[in-house]
Design a protein around this motif. Structure first.
Motif, PDB file in Angstrom:
ATOM      1  N   GLU A 106       0.817  -1.216   0.000  1.00 43.59           N
ATOM      2  CA  GLU A 106       0.000   0.000   0.000  1.00 43.59           C
ATOM      3  C   GLU A 106       0.850   1.265   0.000  1.00 43.59           C
ATOM      4  O   GLU A 106       0.560   2.229  -0.722  1.00 43.59           O
ATOM      5  N   GLU A 137      -5.981  -0.323   3.931  1.00 44.64           N
ATOM      6  CA  GLU A 137      -5.847   0.238   5.271  1.00 44.64           C
ATOM      7  C   GLU A 137      -5.508   1.729   5.250  1.00 44.64           C
ATOM      8  O   GLU A 137      -6.014   2.497   6.069  1.00 44.64           O
ATOM      9  N   LEU A 138      -4.621   2.149   4.316  1.00 42.73           N
ATOM     10  CA  LEU A 138      -4.252   3.560   4.253  1.00 42.73           C
ATOM     11  C   LEU A 138      -5.433   4.379   3.736  1.00 42.73           C
ATOM     12  O   LEU A 138      -5.865   4.216   2.597  1.00 42.73           O
ATOM     13  N   ARG A 139      -5.935   5.273   4.572  1.00 41.80           N
ATOM     14  CA  ARG A 139      -7.128   6.025   4.205  1.00 41.80           C
ATOM     15  C   ARG A 139      -6.904   6.902   2.982  1.00 41.80           C
ATOM     16  O   ARG A 139      -7.761   6.986   2.095  1.00 41.80           O
ATOM     17  N   ASP A 140      -5.742   7.565   2.907  1.00 44.16           N
ATOM     18  CA  ASP A 140      -5.467   8.438   1.763  1.00 44.16           C
ATOM     19  C   ASP A 140      -5.375   7.641   0.470  1.00 44.16           C
ATOM     20  O   ASP A 140      -5.823   8.095  -0.586  1.00 44.16           O
ATOM     21  N   ARG A 142      -6.894   4.759  -0.076  1.00 38.67           N
ATOM     22  CA  ARG A 142      -8.254   4.315  -0.354  1.00 38.67           C
ATOM     23  C   ARG A 142      -9.031   5.400  -1.093  1.00 38.67           C
ATOM     24  O   ARG A 142      -9.751   5.127  -2.060  1.00 38.67           O
ATOM     25  N   SER A 143      -8.844   6.627  -0.672  1.00 36.73           N
ATOM     26  CA  SER A 143      -9.506   7.749  -1.333  1.00 36.73           C
ATOM     27  C   SER A 143      -9.013   7.912  -2.769  1.00 36.73           C
ATOM     28  O   SER A 143      -9.800   8.155  -3.689  1.00 36.73           O
ATOM     29  N   ARG A 146     -10.428   5.122  -5.023  1.00 37.41           N
ATOM     30  CA  ARG A 146     -11.852   5.296  -5.335  1.00 37.41           C
ATOM     31  C   ARG A 146     -12.072   6.352  -6.404  1.00 37.41           C
ATOM     32  O   ARG A 146     -13.052   6.301  -7.151  1.00 37.41           O
TER      33      ARG A 146
END
Length: 227
Positions: A106, A137-140, A142-143, A146
């Motif tokens: 990631e 897991e890494l929110r940034d 994931r954004s 998407r």
């Protein structure tokens, strides 16, 4: 008197190279949007793009065409590390092949997407699953995933499916007449992977039995593979 049993001949599984040039790419409704993206480079809507489609749908072929045009390097997603990201982007273009859930680092991918934007480099990723559904897991990251523009390759229509069977035969230097192509096309799953597998099995059995490729042999192969 004991009858002699003839030993079963084995066909050698020799590699068969596919031509991944632009001239050898089979165009159809299933891949029209993806091919349009490759042809539109460098006028892409985003520096990082992704091709999504089933196994054998032409993602790697399209990526190879683009890599030749853009001077891009290629790397398998599971081998990408944060340390080697700058080197992979050295030419200003990179193919990341087979990006699928759970099969990548990631932090390395996040670093790659950031550096591509900073350096104004281009990245083309391929995979079987839309990145918007990845469990990340890494929110940034994931954004970012998407929001990543995706072009999807769909299952082949009848015309493209028959052309694929012919191409896979040509790649293996097999001679197959139209009646056998039609026979296969109406009896196997309409997918890229199924077409490739059917041709591989038919070629191997023809070599093993030292028989020409006929409709009767195709029937035997399909019957045995379904057993």
């Amino acid at each position: 008197m004991v009858a002699r049993v003839r030993p079963r001949q084995l066909a050698l599984a020799l590699p068969h190279a596919e031509s991944l040039t632009r001239d050898n790419f089979l165009e159809g409704a299933a891949n029209a949007q993806a091919l349009a993206l490759i042809d539109a480079w460098p006028d892409w809507p985003n520096r990082v793009m992704m091709l999504v489609g089933p196994e054998g749908s032409g993602k790697s072929h399209l990526a190879s065409i683009w890599a030749t045009e853009a001077g891009a390097r290629s790397v398998a997603a599971h081998t990408l590390t944060a340390v080697n990201v700058p080197g992979e982007l050295a030419t200003g273009a990179l193919v990341v092949d087979d990006l699928n859930p759970g099969g990548f680092d990631e932090r390395a991918l996040f670093h790659l997407m950031n550096l591509a934007r900073e350096d104004e480099a281009f990245v083309l990723m391929t995979g079987r699953t839309p990145p918007s559904v990845f469990a990340v897991e890494l929110r940034d990251l994931r954004s970012r995933l998407r929001a990543l523009p995706v072009v999807t390759l769909t299952p082949p229509d009848d015309q493209l499916f028959r052309a694929l069977i012919v191409k896979f035969c040509a790649d293996r230097q097999m001679t197959m007449d139209e009646s056998i192509v039609s026979y296969l096309a109406t009896r196997i799953e309409r997918s890229f992977a199924a077409a490739r597998q059917a041709v591989e099995l038919l070629d191997a059995e023809a070599l093993r039995q030292r028989r020409p490729v006929t409709r009767a042999l195709a029937a035997e192969v399909l019957r045995d593979s379904a057993a």
